[in-house]
Design an enzyme around this catalytic site. Structure first.
Site, PDB file in Angstrom:
ATOM      1  CB  THR A 154      -0.851   0.012   1.275  1.00  0.00           C
ATOM      2  OG1 THR A 154      -1.748  -1.068   1.222  1.00  0.00           O
ATOM      3  CG2 THR A 154      -1.622   1.311   1.415  1.00  0.00           C
ATOM      4  N   GLY A 184     -10.069  -3.278   2.846  1.00  0.00           N
ATOM      5  CA  GLY A 184      -9.258  -3.053   4.041  1.00  0.00           C
ATOM      6  C   GLY A 184      -9.422  -1.662   4.605  1.00  0.00           C
ATOM      7  CG  ASP A 185      -5.937  -0.047   6.345  1.00  0.00           C
ATOM      8  OD1 ASP A 185      -5.726  -1.089   5.685  1.00  0.00           O
ATOM      9  OD2 ASP A 185      -5.097   0.863   6.447  1.00  0.00           O
TER      10      ASP A 185
HETATM   11  N1  ASP Z   1      -3.513  -1.833   4.420  1.00  0.00           N
HETATM   12  C1  ASP Z   1      -3.713  -2.546   3.186  1.00  0.00           C
HETATM   13  C2  ASP Z   1      -4.951  -3.389   3.288  1.00  0.00           C
HETATM   14  O1  ASP Z   1      -5.174  -4.010   4.314  1.00  0.00           O
HETATM   15  C3  ASP Z   1      -2.589  -3.434   2.784  1.00  0.00           C
HETATM   16  C4  ASP Z   1      -1.186  -2.877   2.875  1.00  0.00           C
HETATM   17  O2  ASP Z   1      -0.934  -1.879   3.534  1.00  0.00           O
HETATM   18  O3  ASP Z   1      -0.290  -3.457   2.253  1.00  0.00           O
HETATM   19  O4  ASP Z   1      -5.675  -3.444   2.323  1.00  0.00           O
END
Ligand code: ASP
Length: 285
Positions: A154, A184-185
């Site tokens: 990300t 996700g977040d």
């Molecule tokens: N935070 C991201 C998610 O959970 C993944 C990542 O940071 O690599 O979708």
């Protein structure tokens, strides 16, 4: 320290050793692209979009063109952009068939009465954005950046412009082997990123757990209560680790140009440029 400021990460995780330099190189190019916008008098929001556009377009980070696929082999993208000065955001979740969700998120923020679109109907909003000429696509489906640039995990950034206005972004293909439809977040305000008139933060890592503690809202709250962005990032990660035992990272900056970051992952390529272009810091974690 100094304004303007950009702090950019390329994702926290178990980076393979040979990929870390590639990640850092692309994060640095993204930071330079965003900083150029700030130097030319662009807003924090303009710079955050351009920086994130670069990372989505480069194909070497887990966002946009380089995003991980879901279990069906499809890139389902999540992204968000926040204007801290007006406490407004635009988000997209599980959108397919586009490469630059950050620009769609900004269109949602600026041009619609809504804040968050998901799935196929988010792509319809993207088509509307292109038809209206808000952003232009190049031949390969990438949104043309207002500045020229050569065209993991990300990605995200926090920017502070010369007037102390703050913006933050996040953009991702999500975690490995995610089920179709999983979000996700990254597009969730206060979880994947947060900004207000005091500070901004953006997170990376295991989204299911980042959402449980609203990691970026917590980090900004610590800054509002007097912590430096560095201490606030460390405090936020300590709480995250205690409550979830999971892996994440966060970068943060305040309106005065103080900044910080923290991660419990193996690597989180991070670049900061503050004050002037020669003042570049690079960190592997
Ligand atoms: N935070 C991201 C998610 O959970 C993944 C990542 O940071 O690599 O979708």
């Amino acid at each position: 320290m100094g304004l303007p400021l950009i702090i950019v990460h390329g994702g926290a995780g178990a980076w393979k050793d040979d990929r870390i330099p590639i990640g850092l190189e692309n994060v640095e190019k993204a930071a330079i692209a965003g900083f150029q916008v700030l130097e030319e008098g662009g807003s924090a929001l303009d710079a955050a979009e351009v920086c994130t556009l670069f990372m989505e377009s480069c194909g070497n980070l887990n966002a946009g063109a380089g995003a991980r696929s879901n279990l069906d082999g499809v890139k389902e993208l999540d992204a968000m952009i926040i204007d801290g000065s007006s406490l407004t955001f635009g988000s997209v979740a599980a959108v397919t068939g586009i490469l630059n969700p950050v620009s769609l998120a900004r269109y949602i923020l600026e041009k619609t009465d809504y804040a968050f679109f998901a799935g196929d109907n988010a792509r319809r909003v993207y088509e509307q954005m292109i038809a209206e000429g808000y952003r232009e696509e190049t031949g390969d489906g990438i949104i043309r950046s207002p500045i020229d640039f050569e065209t993991g995990d990300t990605v995200g950034c926090v920017t502070v412009d010369s007037e102390g206005r703050i913006a933050a972004t996040s953009s991702t293909g999500g975690i490995s082997n995610k089920m179709p439809g999983r979000v996700g977040d990254s597009p969730v305000m206060g979880a994947g990123a947060f900004a207000n008139e005091v500070a901004g933060a953006t997170a990376t890592g295991w989204g299911e757990h980042i959402m449980r503690v609203l990691l970026t809202r917590m980090v900004v709250l610590h800054v509002e209560q007097g912590s430096s962005p560095m201490t606030a990032s460390e405090e936020g990660m300590k709480f995250f680790q205690e409550k979830t035992g999971s892996e994440a990272g966060v970068v943060a900056a305040d309106k005065n140009g103080n900044y910080g970051w923290s991660t419990n992952a193996k690597a989180m390529p991070t670049v900061v440029i503050s004050g002037d272009r020669t003042n570049i810091e690079k960190h592997l974690r």
